[in-house]
Design an enzyme around this catalytic site. Structure first.
Site, mmCIF file in Angstrom:
data_model
loop_
_atom_site.group_PDB
_atom_site.id
_atom_site.type_symbol
_atom_site.label_atom_id
_atom_site.label_comp_id
_atom_site.label_asym_id
_atom_site.label_seq_id
_atom_site.Cartn_x
_atom_site.Cartn_y
_atom_site.Cartn_z
ATOM 1 C CG PHE A 1 119.851 30.794 86.466
ATOM 2 C CD1 PHE A 1 121.102 30.211 86.428
ATOM 3 C CD2 PHE A 1 119.764 32.139 86.770
ATOM 4 C CE1 PHE A 1 122.253 30.944 86.684
ATOM 5 C CE2 PHE A 1 120.908 32.889 87.032
ATOM 6 C CZ PHE A 1 122.157 32.293 86.989
ATOM 7 C CD GLU A 2 117.054 22.948 86.709
ATOM 8 O OE1 GLU A 2 116.270 22.257 87.396
ATOM 9 O OE2 GLU A 2 118.017 22.458 86.087
#
Length: 378
Positions: free
Chosen positions: A163-164
Site C-alpha cells: 500500500f503506497e
C-alpha cells in the site's frame, strides 16, 4: 513498487526539521489452504516481485522460468476496482503486452511447482498505481472475500501488502499507534486478521511500505497536533504494530525515498550502505514515535525483517551495487563494515534476507541481485 512505467520516479518527501533523542526499545474444508507454515522460510530468504499483470519494460517472465534462488515470489499486482471499493482483482498480463505469457493452466501449474519446491507464492496488493482505502466495513468485507477468491483460484500461500501513495493516512487526533481510530487503518487490520483466521497458521503475510510510512514516524506521525504535517507520515506503524505477531516479513522499500532521520538524529540518504543500515536498524531497535510522547514502535524480530533494494538502476532510485549491499549486510549481521553508523539494535546473524523490485528487472540485468544473495548467504 513500480507499475506500467519504464524508468524511475522518485517519491516526493516533504522537507522536515527537528529531531528527538532515540533510545533502543527492549526487546473451510473445500477452501484452498496454504500447506506450509510461515515458519518454513529458509534461514535467509530472497524475496522478489514478479510482473504478473504487466510487462513494465523489462519483459514478461513465465513463472516456470523464475530462478530457484527466489524463496518468496510476489505476484504484482492485485488491484482495486476503485480506491474505496475493497474489491480486489488479479488480471494476468494481456497477450498484447506480454506475447510470451503462459496459459492460465500453465501459470497455475507453475505456481504449484514452485510451492511443491518449498517456495512461497503470494498475491501482492497495491503497488505504486494501486490505491486501496478500506474506509468502510463493507469495503473491508469485500476485500476479505475478493482476496480469498484469488488465493483459492491460484493456490497461493498468502498476501503481500504494498500500500503506497494515498492508500494509508491518519485522521486528525489519531495519535496513538497502539489504538488507531482511522477507519481505513482499523479496517485493514481487521481484514488481514480475518484472512489469517480463515487460512490458519500457514498463511504468509508480508508488507512492503515505503520509508515515508514507517521510519519517518520517528519524527512525524500523521497530521500532528497542529494538523500541519503530511497525514501519511508513519501511517503504516499502527498496522505493523497490530499485526506484528502475524507478520511473516517486513520488507520496507529502501528506495524511491527522500532523506530520512535515523536513530543517530542524522539524515540518511539512499544510494549507499549507510541508508540500508540506518533504516533497517530502526526496525530492529525500535523507536519512539514523533516527539516521543506518544508510545513507541517496538523492535521486530530479525527473522521478520528483509532489506528492500532495487535490482538494478532501471528498477528504482537508490540502486547500490552488490558490494555496497554486502557492506550493509556485514554491518547488520556481523557488526563489521558499518562505516559512520553503528546500529543501536546490534548485529543480528538471523536477519532474514533481501527483497527486490523485481525478479524481472534482475533477469533483465543478468541475475546480479539473486546471484549476489546466493553468494553472500551460501
Amino acid at each position: 513498487m513500480r507499475a506500467r512505467v519504464l524508468g524511475t520516479v522518485a517519491v516526493t518527501v516533504l522537507t522536515l526539521a527537528g529531531s528527538v533523542l532515540a533510545q533502543a526499545i527492549p526487546a473451510s474444508a473445500a477452501r484452498h489452504r496454504p500447506a506450509a507454515s510461515s515458519a518454513d522460510l529458509p534461514a535467509h530468504a530472497l524475496v522478489g516481485y514478479l510482473h504478473a499483470s504487466f510487462a513494465n519494460g523489462s519483459g514478461y517472465l513465465p513463472i516456470s522460468q523464475v530462478s530457484d534462488s527466489w524463496d518468496v515470489i510476489d505476484l504484482a499486482f492485485g488491484a482495486a476496482s476503485s480506491p474505496t471499493s475493497g474489491q480486489i482483482s488479479f488480471t494476468r498480463c494481456p497477450a498484447s503486452e506480454c506475447p510470451n505469457r503462459e496459459s492460465d493452466a500453465d501459470f497455475l501449474a507453475g505456481i504449484d511447482a514452485k510451492r511443491a519446491a518449498g517456495k512461497k507464492v503470494l498475491l501482492s496488493i497495491g503497488g505504486a498505481n494501486g490505491e486501496v482505502r478500506l474506509t468502510t466495513t463493507a469495503a473491508r468485507d469485500a476485500f476479505v472475500d475478493s482476496v480469498s477468491a484469488i488465493i483459492d483460484r491460484w493456490h497461493l500461500d498468502g498476501v503481500d501488502l504494498d500500500f503506497e501513495n494515498q492508500s494509508l493516512s491518519l485522521n486528525t487526533g489519531d495519535d496513538d499507534l497502539t489504538h488507531p481510530t482511522t477507519p481505513a487503518i482499523v479496517n485493514l487490520i481487521d481484514a488481514v486478521e480475518a484472512l489469517k483466521a480463515r487460512y490458519g497458521n500457514g498463511f504468509v503475510l508480508t508488507a512492503a511500505p515505503e520509508t515515508f510510512f514507517v521510519q519517518l514516524g520517528y519524527q512525524f506521525y500523521g497530521p500532528g497536533p497542529n494538523g500541519t504535517s503530511d497525514p501519511r507520515s508513519g501511517a503504516w506503524l499502527p498496522v505493523l504494530y497490530a499485526l506484528r505477531d502475524d507478520l511473516t516479513l517486513l520488507t520496507v522499500q529502501d528506495y524511491n525515498s527522500g532523506p530520512i532521520m535515523g536513530l543517530d538524529d542524522q539524515y540518511h540518504t539512499m544510494g549507499g550502505a549507510d541508508f540500508h543500515i540506518a533504516m533497517t536498524d530502526m526496525l530492529l531497535a525500535g523507536f519512539p514515535v514523533a516527539d516521543g510522547a506518544h508510545h513507541a514502535f517496538p523492535p521486530l524480530r530479525p527473522d521478520q525483517v528483509a532489506i528492500g533494494a532495487p535490482a538494478d538502476a532501471y528498477a528504482g532510485n537508490g540502486y547500490v551495487p552488490p558490494a555496497t549491499l554486502d557492506d550493509a549486510l556485514d554491518c547488520l549481521t556481523k557488526g563489521s563494515s558499518c562505516g559512520s553508523y553503528q546500529p543501536r539494535g546490534g548485529a543480528h546473524a538471523d536477519l532474514r534476507g533481501l527483497m527486490t523490485w523485481s525478479i524481472n528487472w534482475d533477469a533483465y540485468s543478468g541475475n546480479e541481485f539473486a546471484d549476489n544473495f546466493d553468494s553472500y548467504f551460501g
